[in-house]
Design a protein around this motif. Sequence first.
Motif, mmCIF file in Angstrom:
data_model
loop_
_atom_site.group_PDB
_atom_site.id
_atom_site.type_symbol
_atom_site.label_atom_id
_atom_site.label_comp_id
_atom_site.label_asym_id
_atom_site.label_seq_id
_atom_site.Cartn_x
_atom_site.Cartn_y
_atom_site.Cartn_z
ATOM 1 N N MET A 1 9.475 -2.188 7.992
ATOM 2 C CA MET A 1 9.628 -2.178 6.573
ATOM 3 C C MET A 1 8.403 -3.049 5.812
ATOM 4 N N ILE A 2 7.762 -2.556 4.927
ATOM 5 C CA ILE A 2 6.834 -3.273 4.234
ATOM 6 C C ILE A 2 7.323 -3.813 3.029
ATOM 7 N N VAL A 21 13.482 -15.222 -1.663
ATOM 8 C CA VAL A 21 13.560 -14.023 -2.326
ATOM 9 C C VAL A 21 12.576 -13.034 -1.618
ATOM 10 N N LEU A 22 13.106 -11.787 -1.271
ATOM 11 C CA LEU A 22 12.092 -10.746 -0.658
ATOM 12 C C LEU A 22 11.975 -9.639 -1.739
ATOM 13 N N PHE A 23 10.823 -9.048 -1.898
ATOM 14 C CA PHE A 23 10.520 -8.288 -2.820
ATOM 15 C C PHE A 23 10.191 -6.875 -2.204
ATOM 16 N N PRO A 45 -0.050 -5.523 -4.971
ATOM 17 C CA PRO A 45 -1.029 -5.863 -3.891
ATOM 18 C C PRO A 45 -0.940 -6.411 -2.630
ATOM 19 N N ALA A 46 -0.124 -7.574 -2.746
ATOM 20 C CA ALA A 46 0.102 -8.348 -1.436
ATOM 21 C C ALA A 46 1.548 -7.700 -0.974
ATOM 22 N N ARG A 47 1.163 -7.346 0.373
ATOM 23 C CA ARG A 47 2.252 -6.696 1.335
ATOM 24 C C ARG A 47 2.387 -7.472 2.656
ATOM 25 N N ILE A 48 3.577 -7.522 2.977
ATOM 26 C CA ILE A 48 3.875 -8.250 4.261
ATOM 27 C C ILE A 48 4.855 -7.381 5.199
ATOM 28 N N GLU A 49 4.767 -7.369 6.253
ATOM 29 C CA GLU A 49 5.698 -6.852 6.998
ATOM 30 C C GLU A 49 7.067 -7.718 7.051
ATOM 31 N N ILE A 54 11.258 -12.166 8.460
ATOM 32 C CA ILE A 54 12.318 -12.443 9.224
ATOM 33 C C ILE A 54 11.802 -13.740 10.004
ATOM 34 N N ASP A 55 10.606 -13.732 10.455
ATOM 35 C CA ASP A 55 10.004 -15.289 11.206
ATOM 36 C C ASP A 55 10.179 -16.317 10.310
#
Length: 231
Positions: A1-2, A21-23, A45-49, A54-55
């Motif tokens: 999930m991105i 907080v996760l968006f 614009p900013a995206r993370i796996e 989780i890490d």
Amino acid sequence: MILAGLQKNSFIDFPGKISCVLFVTGCNFICPYCHNADLARGDYPARIESTEAIDFLKSRRGMLEGVAITGGEPTLDSGLFNLCRSVKSLGYPVKLDTNGSRPGVLRRLLDQQLVDFIAMDIKAPLDDYHPFCRNHQIHERLAASIRTIMASSPAYEFRTTCAAPFVNEAGIETIAKTIAGAACYVLQPFNRRAVCLDPTFNHRQDPTIFPEAMQRFKSLAEPFVKRCMIR
Ligand code: SF4
């Protein structure tokens, strides 16, 4: 999930807890006053796996007290279940923000004990959602979400952003009756300085609800719910 992004810690997004907080990006509503326009449109614009998130959460065990998942509308993303499962497996309680449009997802999350706290926005009386959503079945969906949350969520709150012309005294009373018996109803004054999803919203009229009117809203809602507050 991105994910659209991550806020490492917050004192306000999960009541009583220091949270991460996760968006989640994307939304099925078009609230003119939305403060998270990029997130709602899905072009943040900013995206993370989610694995990176989780890490990070693993590294903060013992320091953070919970994880808030917000958006956008997180229930639109089918990866939400696995995300909640991963977060819970680290021992964190999960708080979910939702617009209430997907009662079936809320039901399944609760059945699987994947969320500990749900905050559902109620933007207006349920018959009056046209400015926020064009789905003609939204009334029934919202009502189903309210019922599910009140019956099954370990903790929850309903929230209304108070902005003219969408709420007035009669509207607040109608909403309070709709959630009669609820554990917590939060009234939030609209922050006029924010950039909105509809960039003309702030300029077309003054959406401000002044403190005296907020107090009046609170006194109208209080008889119907266990706890009502202005936040
Ligand atoms: S305020 Fe409305 S448009 Fe913005 S994220 Fe929430 S439900 Fe979606």
